[in-house]
Design a protein around this motif. Structure first.
Motif, short mmCIF file in Angstrom:
data_model
loop_
_atom_site.label_atom_id
_atom_site.label_comp_id
_atom_site.label_asym_id
_atom_site.label_seq_id
_atom_site.Cartn_x
_atom_site.Cartn_y
_atom_site.Cartn_z
N LYS A 33 0.83 -1.20 0.00
CA LYS A 33 0.00 0.00 0.00
C LYS A 33 0.87 1.25 0.00
CE LYS A 33 -2.92 -2.79 2.79
NZ LYS A 33 -4.05 -3.00 3.70
N ALA A 34 0.46 2.20 -0.78
CA ALA A 34 1.23 3.42 -0.93
C ALA A 34 1.42 4.12 0.42
CB ALA A 34 0.54 4.36 -1.91
N ARG A 35 0.37 4.20 1.21
CA ARG A 35 0.47 4.92 2.48
C ARG A 35 1.40 4.22 3.47
NH1 ARG A 35 -4.37 5.97 0.23
NH2 ARG A 35 -5.29 8.04 0.46
N THR A 36 1.36 2.88 3.45
CA THR A 36 2.26 2.13 4.34
C THR A 36 3.72 2.37 3.94
OG1 THR A 36 0.55 0.43 4.50
CG2 THR A 36 2.73 -0.13 5.32
N ILE A 37 3.98 2.30 2.65
CA ILE A 37 5.35 2.54 2.19
C ILE A 37 5.81 3.92 2.61
CG2 ILE A 37 6.77 2.88 0.13
CD1 ILE A 37 5.01 0.82 -1.29
N ALA A 38 4.96 4.91 2.37
CA ALA A 38 5.32 6.29 2.68
C ALA A 38 5.64 6.44 4.17
CB ALA A 38 4.18 7.22 2.28
N SER B 96 6.18 11.31 2.21
CA SER B 96 4.75 11.42 1.99
C SER B 96 4.32 10.52 0.83
CB SER B 96 4.38 12.86 1.65
OG SER B 96 4.92 13.21 0.41
N VAL B 97 3.02 10.29 0.73
CA VAL B 97 2.52 9.45 -0.37
C VAL B 97 2.94 10.01 -1.72
CG1 VAL B 97 0.54 8.08 0.33
CG2 VAL B 97 0.37 10.55 0.31
N GLY B 98 2.82 11.31 -1.84
CA GLY B 98 3.17 11.93 -3.12
C GLY B 98 4.60 11.65 -3.53
N SER B 99 5.48 11.59 -2.54
CA SER B 99 6.90 11.35 -2.86
C SER B 99 7.11 9.95 -3.41
CB SER B 99 7.74 11.54 -1.61
OG SER B 99 7.73 12.91 -1.25
N VAL B 100 6.31 9.02 -2.94
CA VAL B 100 6.41 7.66 -3.48
C VAL B 100 6.11 7.71 -4.98
CG1 VAL B 100 5.45 5.33 -3.42
CG2 VAL B 100 5.76 6.61 -1.30
#
Lengths: 213, 213
Positions: free
Chosen positions: A29-34, A40-44
């Motif tokens: 999940k993007a949020r977990t990675i971030a 932040s999610v956007g940076s991912v």
DNA sequence: AAGGCCTCGTGAACAGCGTTCAAAATATCT
DNA sequence: AGATATTTTGAACGCTGTTCACGAGGCCTT
């Protein structure tokens, strides 16, 4: 003193690999990675186009390592002077089985991902890595004296590898207790034994003439 | 004059099968099912606990049909007096390949689903259906005179089937043009030819003594 | 030093998902 | 007919991947 762009990418991939291994594709999940990477999610999405690209990158690293493991196993046998084809194939299969066992969560994800892109355009780096694995097997078969031309030997290598692959993935459908691991290895042993014996007796040329459709 | 509860369930399953076949597991959405079935989302959850149950039900229907297809192919050969083991195995493999080709979207979903429940408890109806398929292959092997006891024959059946399965699924990773279909069939032919020849020459007992770990 | 530019990180916002559940509609029984 | 039980409904909740206007920070020119 922040991390380089490439360093951060590798950190993300390391986190992604752990997530995949722990809970499969659904756990990426993007949020977990971030959160775990401290960005932040956007940076991912700045580092990778989407989660598919992350997943793909993780898978390619795995395939790469698998290839390296196989080559290392072959080099070991070479050093020990083992030239028997059956031994060498079994060693390769063992390396493959161990690798899958060591990645209980992410290996299924590799396969599922691999299958998902069936609609996409032609061959790419993904296929190239798989071909590398086939080539290793073909190299081992070359050591045997089966009277196979290059084309037929390549076909045999792909067949043998796909078969081992099928045994391992079919086996890991069920519970992963040690009984299952034994069953898998028994099947691999039988396959390799039968395969080598069959090749020795010209089974690769035994056509039955059945039409597929 | 609305549909019976069971009739509606079957309608939902038919819709679900179409959705899965068209776009894989990702295309199986509660709202789409509801819309196409002419009911509300809530009603879908009244018929099935969740989408997993829908997916599972569809898969079991597919496995059931696959088993029936295999048995029918065997009955055909029996009627024609074909008793050659290699011919019969190839016919089974051909039935399997055709079945997978006929379900390009849903068959990968069967495998992915199958793999996903690896953490769940022991054997269930899903495994029973797979065992049925193994039993058919074992029955064919029994006709051959390979000097195998029941246990070893069952192992050979699972090995052979898993291998065919591996070839088919590995093959369908790549683009599904006709060249790929040919490659798959060449591999199946080689596998079956080598396998039968190997069994004839006692390859099933050739132990190399390599330890898995 | 100040200004302008530009790259890059940010997180609120959007659309879509599976799933739930209080209420409405329908069916069944007395 | 009235009361009760059952089923259908769709708005709402929490989660997801993905986007994008905004602002912080570095870098070069004046």
């Amino acid at each position: 003193m922040a991390l380089d762009k490439e360093e951060m990418s590798e950190k993300v991939l390391a986190i992604a690999e752990t997530l995949l291994n722990e809970g499969g594709a659904a756990n990426l999940k993007a949020r977990t990675i971030a959160e775990q990477a401290g960005i932040s999610v956007g940076s991912v999405y700045n580092l990778f186009a989407d989660l598919d690209e992350v997943h793909r990158a993780v898978n390619m690293r795995l395939l790469d390592r698998l290839g390296a493991t196989g080559l290392a196993a072959m080099a070991d046998l070479e050093r020990q002077g083992v030239r028997d084809v059956q031994h060498r194939i079994l060693a390769m299969a063992a390396a493959y089985v161990r690798f899958v066992e060591a990645h209980p969560g992410s290996w299924p994800a590799v396969l599922a991902f691999n299958r998902r892109r069936a609609t996409r355009p032609g061959p790419d780096a993904y296929d190239a890595l798989l071909d590398d694995l086939f080539d290793i097997v073909a190299g081992v078969l070359k050591a045997g004296d089966f009277g196979l031309d290059d084309k037929r030997r390549a076909l045999a290598a792909r067949t043998l590898w796909s078969s081992v692959h099928g045994i391992v993935t079919s086996g890991y459908v069920a519970n992963s207790d040690s009984r299952q691991a034994e069953e898998i290895w028994h099947q691999v042993e039988l396959l390799v034994g039968v395969f080598v014996k069959g090749l020795e007796h010209g089974g690769a040329f035994a056509h039955a003439g059945t039409k597929p459709v």
